[in-house]
Design an enzyme around this catalytic site. Structure first.
Site: not given
Length: 357
Positions: A353, A164, A253
């Site tokens: 995130e 990520r 998420s």
């Protein structure tokens, strides 16, 4: 170039947080960026690139000049011995692009179906799901320097992909007082991605191994699923687990799945034998952040109008809808409380995130 003032951002972020942009420019091609840089009133302003708005938390009005990436287009670029190279504009909807590749018999992205956002945002986050990350299918991208207006292309190595992560999430090095700055490939805040190219394998093989997919294979008696079957399964799985942002505002998420050493994992298993974990190729162990949050009792809990989704603890949602939406402050207060709770129980720091603006 079309310049808009005092623009509501609530419809442009998937969390549905109410905020405004002082100035917004919709970027349909590189000439729009060059026009911004040629405009004396706009060129010197700090700039914020907005894609699909599915991975941001707005904590207030955006004073920076918002560049809304809306470059469109999908095409097959060329073929190599092993791959078909396809390209999409940064403003294309990611899921629609995945569907388009399968409609054209070009498998390889099916495990990434139904991930919200735009094509241009996909390399920034190095999106991933069900055993496939964007870097596994990435060829190259075209971008434009927001300081100079210069066009450039980057390959996978130059993008510095991680879990990520990419060079687009890190700011450029700031020169020190001595005039020396350590080498930096950070492009955060300085780049607008225009187009992204993907290398889709001619010798396609399904990427399986995740429990949800294995269950579907057993339920339907399919041992060798096609790309379209995997796509259909993942769409159904994600719809069952995750809220539709059009119905309940969210940013997908909210936390990254943390990685630990095998020794750390064994220590956690000793205390919590049911912890969900996956061995990684580099020897580390990935833990399911959603399980950790759920184990701390957060599922369904609420701070103001920000809440933990009752079906998946990894997702924070806007319970106030569009009329009385959660604020960015409420979302981040909830997120920080979750981080504290997980750290106190497991000794693990969860990393968000979304980009907090």
């Amino acid at each position: 170039m079309f310049v808009e003032q005092n623009v509501p951002l609530q419809p442009l972020n998937s969390f549905g947080i109410a905020a405004r942009a002082a100035t917004l420019v919709r970027v349909r091609n590189e000439n729009d960026v060059k026009a911004v840089l040629a405009d004396a009133s706009l060129a010197g302003q700090p700039k914020f690139v907005l894609g699909g708005g599915s991975n941001i938390v707005l904590t207030g009005d955006v004073k920076s000049l918002v560049l809304k990436a809306e470059v469109l287009g999908r095409r097959v670029v060329r073929e190599t011995e092993r791959h078909v190279i396809v390209e999409a504009g940064a403003g294309e909807n990611w899921h629609d692009f995945v569907t388009w590749t399968l409609d054209h018999n070009l498998p390889g992205l099916e495990n990434l179906a139904l991930i919200p956002g735009t094509v241009g945002a996909s390399p920034v986050q190095n999106i991933g799901a069900y055993g496939v990350e964007l870097q596994d299918r990435f060829d190259s991208l075209d971008g434009i320097d927001l300081a100079t207006g210069e066009l450039f292309s980057l390959n996978a190595a130059q993008c510095g992909f991680g879990y990520r992560d990419s060079v687009f999430k890190h700011p450029p090095a700031i020169p020190s007082q001595s005039g020396y700055a350590p080498p930096s490939m950070g492009l955060g805040g300085r780049t607008l991605i225009l187009r992204v190219r993907f290398a889709l394998p001619k010798a396609w093989k399904p990427v399986l191994g995740y429990l949800d997919i294995e269950r579907r294979m057993q339920e339907e008696g399919v041992l060798n699923p096609s790309a379209r079957q995997i796509y259909d399964w993942i769409v159904a799985i994600r719809r069952a687990k995750l809220p539709d942002p059009a119905v309940i505002g969210n940013a997908g998420s909210f936390f990254k799945n943390p990685t630990v050493t095998p020794e750390q994992c064994q220590d956690i298993i000793g205390r919590d034998p049911k912890v969900v974990h996956y061995p990684m190729a580099d020897g580390s162990i990935k833990l399911a952040a959603g399980w950790l949050i759920d184990a701390c009792g957060w599922k369904g809990k609420q701070v103001g109008n920000a809440a933990v989704y009752e079906k998946q603890a990894l997702v924070l949602v806007n319970r106030g809808g569009l009329e009385n939406p959660a604020t960015g402050g409420e979302v981040m207060t909830l997120a920080k409380a979750i981080q504290t709770s997980v750290y106190e129980r497991f000794g693990i720091r969860l990393e968000p995130e979304p980009v907090v603006v």
